[in-house]
Design a protein around this motif. Structure first.
Motif, PDB file in Angstrom:
ATOM      1  N   LYS A 215      45.912  34.021  34.865  1.00  0.00           N
ATOM      2  CA  LYS A 215      44.521  34.309  35.217  1.00  0.00           C
ATOM      3  C   LYS A 215      43.782  33.031  35.603  1.00  0.00           C
ATOM      4  CE  LYS A 215      43.189  38.747  34.294  1.00  0.00           C
ATOM      5  NZ  LYS A 215      42.174  39.549  35.004  1.00  0.00           N
ATOM      6  N   ALA A 216      44.039  31.943  34.876  1.00  0.00           N
ATOM      7  CA  ALA A 216      43.356  30.680  35.165  1.00  0.00           C
ATOM      8  C   ALA A 216      43.732  30.155  36.541  1.00  0.00           C
ATOM      9  CB  ALA A 216      43.697  29.644  34.088  1.00  0.00           C
ATOM     10  N   THR A 217      45.005  30.273  36.894  1.00  0.00           N
ATOM     11  CA  THR A 217      45.473  29.789  38.198  1.00  0.00           C
ATOM     12  C   THR A 217      45.043  30.725  39.319  1.00  0.00           C
ATOM     13  OG1 THR A 217      47.408  28.776  37.162  1.00  0.00           O
ATOM     14  CG2 THR A 217      47.498  29.133  39.545  1.00  0.00           C
ATOM     15  N   TYR A 218      45.239  32.011  39.094  1.00  0.00           N
ATOM     16  CA  TYR A 218      45.087  33.023  40.138  1.00  0.00           C
ATOM     17  C   TYR A 218      43.632  33.370  40.419  1.00  0.00           C
ATOM     18  CZ  TYR A 218      46.426  37.337  42.612  1.00  0.00           C
ATOM     19  OH  TYR A 218      46.620  38.318  43.538  1.00  0.00           O
ATOM     20  N   GLU A 219      42.777  33.244  39.394  1.00  0.00           N
ATOM     21  CA  GLU A 219      41.380  33.639  39.563  1.00  0.00           C
ATOM     22  C   GLU A 219      40.405  32.478  39.450  1.00  0.00           C
ATOM     23  OE1 GLU A 219      40.580  36.753  36.814  1.00  0.00           O
ATOM     24  OE2 GLU A 219      42.019  38.138  37.698  1.00  0.00           O
ATOM     25  N   LYS A 220      40.767  31.444  38.680  1.00  0.00           N
ATOM     26  CA  LYS A 220      39.844  30.329  38.457  1.00  0.00           C
ATOM     27  C   LYS A 220      40.283  29.058  39.183  1.00  0.00           C
ATOM     28  CE  LYS A 220      37.437  32.488  35.129  1.00  0.00           C
ATOM     29  NZ  LYS A 220      35.971  32.687  35.081  1.00  0.00           N
ATOM     30  N   GLY A 221      41.433  29.101  39.818  1.00  0.00           N
ATOM     31  CA  GLY A 221      41.965  27.901  40.452  1.00  0.00           C
ATOM     32  C   GLY A 221      41.273  27.584  41.767  1.00  0.00           C
ATOM     33  N   THR A 222      41.646  26.456  42.358  1.00  0.00           N
ATOM     34  CA  THR A 222      41.112  26.078  43.667  1.00  0.00           C
ATOM     35  C   THR A 222      41.724  26.973  44.736  1.00  0.00           C
ATOM     36  OG1 THR A 222      42.870  24.462  44.086  1.00  0.00           O
ATOM     37  CG2 THR A 222      40.915  23.686  42.868  1.00  0.00           C
ATOM     38  N   GLY A 223      41.148  26.913  45.925  1.00  0.00           N
ATOM     39  CA  GLY A 223      41.682  27.709  47.030  1.00  0.00           C
ATOM     40  C   GLY A 223      43.134  27.373  47.320  1.00  0.00           C
ATOM     41  N   ASP A 224      43.466  26.091  47.266  1.00  0.00           N
ATOM     42  CA  ASP A 224      44.851  25.672  47.524  1.00  0.00           C
ATOM     43  C   ASP A 224      45.791  26.211  46.455  1.00  0.00           C
ATOM     44  OD1 ASP A 224      44.092  24.351  49.793  1.00  0.00           O
ATOM     45  OD2 ASP A 224      44.020  22.364  48.871  1.00  0.00           O
ATOM     46  N   GLU A 225      45.360  26.161  45.185  1.00  0.00           N
ATOM     47  CA  GLU A 225      46.210  26.648  44.094  1.00  0.00           C
ATOM     48  C   GLU A 225      46.461  28.146  44.231  1.00  0.00           C
ATOM     49  OE1 GLU A 225      44.998  23.569  40.479  1.00  0.00           O
ATOM     50  OE2 GLU A 225      43.837  25.403  40.791  1.00  0.00           O
ATOM     51  N   ILE A 226      45.432  28.876  44.595  1.00  0.00           N
ATOM     52  CA  ILE A 226      45.583  30.328  44.745  1.00  0.00           C
ATOM     53  C   ILE A 226      46.507  30.659  45.915  1.00  0.00           C
ATOM     54  CG2 ILE A 226      44.348  32.459  45.291  1.00  0.00           C
ATOM     55  CD1 ILE A 226      41.933  31.273  43.820  1.00  0.00           C
ATOM     56  N   GLU A 227      46.353  29.951  47.020  1.00  0.00           N
ATOM     57  CA  GLU A 227      47.208  30.218  48.177  1.00  0.00           C
ATOM     58  C   GLU A 227      48.656  29.842  47.896  1.00  0.00           C
ATOM     59  OE1 GLU A 227      45.170  28.070  51.193  1.00  0.00           O
ATOM     60  OE2 GLU A 227      43.834  29.741  51.709  1.00  0.00           O
TER      61      GLU A 227
END
Length: 549
Positions: A215-227
């Motif tokens: 959840k932290a990576t997928y929803e709270k992360g930066t745009g680059d991290e989510i992509e």
């Protein structure tokens, strides 16, 4: 911060773990009792997973009547040779007597009875977990937890406990079937998502730490991290390459989720054709050694998301429960006139979902058909008369004689101007045989064009988007029998058809209707004032509003 000296302190690898980072003050109950066990029974190995699981039973401890001192304690832990971590002490802001944990309300025999009950419970928990060899906490768990508020963490804990109970796993983990049923995701996409969230352990067990980190990576992360996460997610075969077959598997799941199961079939059906059009908009530029297919790079993915933002919106909200309004699943209700043959309508659900990928949720409530050339005739005046009641944005769709379908979203009403107007919310799009969205680049503000009854060749009569006069990104002349489309810097768009000069076969215009507009229209419909307003608006559009003044 003053604290007691503890065994192992002075070792370089001793770590200070803030309690609030792994669950808040309530977790201090478990850690304090764990340290008591260490002090009274010698060194006892505890895993961070054990401490996290003890937190799951804190509701029981609350019912037992514990009232901790509201402080911010820390626990000192020192790594050992095995995967286990030895709890060596608890310090800071607590009195030396362990009974201070129950300083409030509990005293005498009752306090000793409650304390013994808690110690016995903690000893049983830690011994049981030690025997089961549960995995240690992921090193990213503490930092991931800090991405959430205390209330958000409590909600995540409640969700995990509920799903774990449904999984019939003694509350320790969530099973794949329960995960799929709750998030309404199935097929290869669901299996791949579960695999990534569980750190590819392949054990079919999703624990609380997995959920928080994902959840932290997928929803709270930066745009680059989510992509980057989504790029890994698309690799459903887990071979390090995102091939066309991988993307097709994901897209089938997306279509099933948005438009209903089993809508995409083989055999050349319309749904299969739509799927192929979306799939063809993706680029696979990486050559893979020893692999017949090319792979989609991360940069390819970013470009694809720009062309089909509806997929980006959907794939970014997979861990949002559908019942709470998952983004990327809403399709506007298409409202047509009575007795309208659906076969004559160009705009269909798949196209509407694609166009809506860059619009707000409020703009996805209802789209109302305002004009259709096959039903109203190819007439500019009829077009203007039909759209004058629309207060909100409109969607213009053109099908030319070459079979290409494209159009534009106009954020402002169609009103008479001698120059470009509008704002940066407008955009161009393609629907067939290619799908894409072209949003303003900021190169200029030549967004929207509506010229009526001008006699100058420098001000061509008609409606259009982007580019410059006589060289538009998209333009339909006032005769409604011809137009043009050129590559333009306003939207970064190419020629939308096979040639710059176009011959429209069908023209549609849809009004974007929001709830507030529907309520307002119901309140004033049929009044004399409203009819006067409509008539005057029409005169203004054709440049005659002031002729009677």
């Amino acid at each position: 911060m003053a604290r007691q000296a503890v065994p192992g302190e002075g070792e370089d690898d001793t770590a200070l773990v803030p309690i609030r980072g792994i669950g808040g003050i309530k977790t201090a109950h478990a850690l304090f009792i764990a340290a008591e066990l260490v002090a009274s029974h010698g060194e006892q190995t505890l895993e961070l997973g054990d401490l996290s699981r003890m937190e799951m039973s804190l509701a029981v401890w609350d019912r037992a009547g514990t009232h901790p001192v509201t402080a911010d304690p820390v626990i000192h832990v020192a790594p050992r040779r095995s995967r286990h971590i030895v709890a060596v002490a608890v310090a800071v802001c607590f009195a030396a007597s362990p009974s201070s944990l129950h300083r409030r309300k509990l005293s005498g025999p009752r306090r000793r009875k409650k304390k013994k009950k808690l110690c016995d419970f903690a000893r049983t928990t830690t011994m049981g977990n030690s025997q089961s060899q549960s995995p240690p906490a992921h090193p990213r768990f503490a930092s991931a937890s800090r991405a959430f508020t205390q209330k958000e963490l409590e909600d995540l804990r409640s969700l995990f406990v509920s799903l774990a109970a449904q999984s019939q796993a003694n509350g320790h983990h969530v099973s794949p079937p329960v995960f799929q049923a709750y998030f309404h995701i199935h097929g290869p996409l669901s299996e791949r998502l579960f695999d990534l969230i569980t750190q590819k352990r392949k054990d079919g067990k999703l624990n609380f730490e997995d959920l928080v980190i994902a959840k932290a990576t997928y929803e709270k992360g930066t745009g680059d991290e989510i992509e980057e996460f989504i790029h890994q997610l698309l690799d459903v075969d887990d071979d390090g390459n995102v091939t066309r077959s991988d993307l097709e598997s994901v897209m089938i799941t997306v279509f099933d989720s948005v438009f209903g199961p089993k809508t995409v079939q083989t055999g050349g059906s319309s749904k299969q054709e739509d799927l192929c059009i979306f799939l063809d908009s993706a680029n696979f530029s990486e050559n893979v050694q020893g692999h017949g297919d090319q792979s989609m790079s991360l940069e390819d993915l970013r470009r694809w998301f720009a062309f089909v933002p509806s997929f980006r919106r959907f794939l970014r909200s997979l861990l949002v429960p559908p019942d709470s309004g998952r983004l990327g699943t809403q399709v506007p209700r298409l409202s047509c006139w009575n007795n309208t043959d659906s076969g004559e309508i160009i705009l269909k659900e798949e196209y509407a979902w694609h166009i809506g990928g860059v619009l707000s949720e409020e703009e996805l409530e209802q789209w109302k058909l305002l004009y259709h050339s096959s039903l109203n005739g190819l007439s500019f005046n009829t077009f203007l008369g039909n759209i004058n009641n629309s207060e909100g944005p409109t969607i213009l769709i053109v099908k030319d004689r070459e079979g290409h379908i494209y159009g534009g979203y106009a954020s402002q009403p169609w009103e008479r101007h001698s120059e470009f107007y509008g704002d940066m919310k407008s955009f161009l799009f393609q629907l067939y045989p290619h799908v894409s969205i072209y949003r303003p680049t900021g190169a200029n503000r030549n967004v929207q064009w509506c010229a009526i009854n001008f006699s100058s060749e420098d001000i061509p009569n008609g409606i259009g988007f982007g580019g410059r006069a006589n060289h538009f990104g998209l333009f339909i002349s006032a005769s409604f029998d011809q137009g043009q489309t050129f590559a333009c810097t306003t939207f970064g768009s190419p020629c939308l058809s096979t040639a710059n000069r176009i011959l429209p076969e069908v023209i549609e215009c849809w009004g974007v209707v929001q709830k507030a507009q529907l309520e307002k229209q119901d309140a004033v419909r049929g009044t004399v004032l409203e009819r006067f307003k409509e008539d005057r608006h029409m005169l203004n559009m054709v440049g005659l509003a002031n002729s009677s003044e």
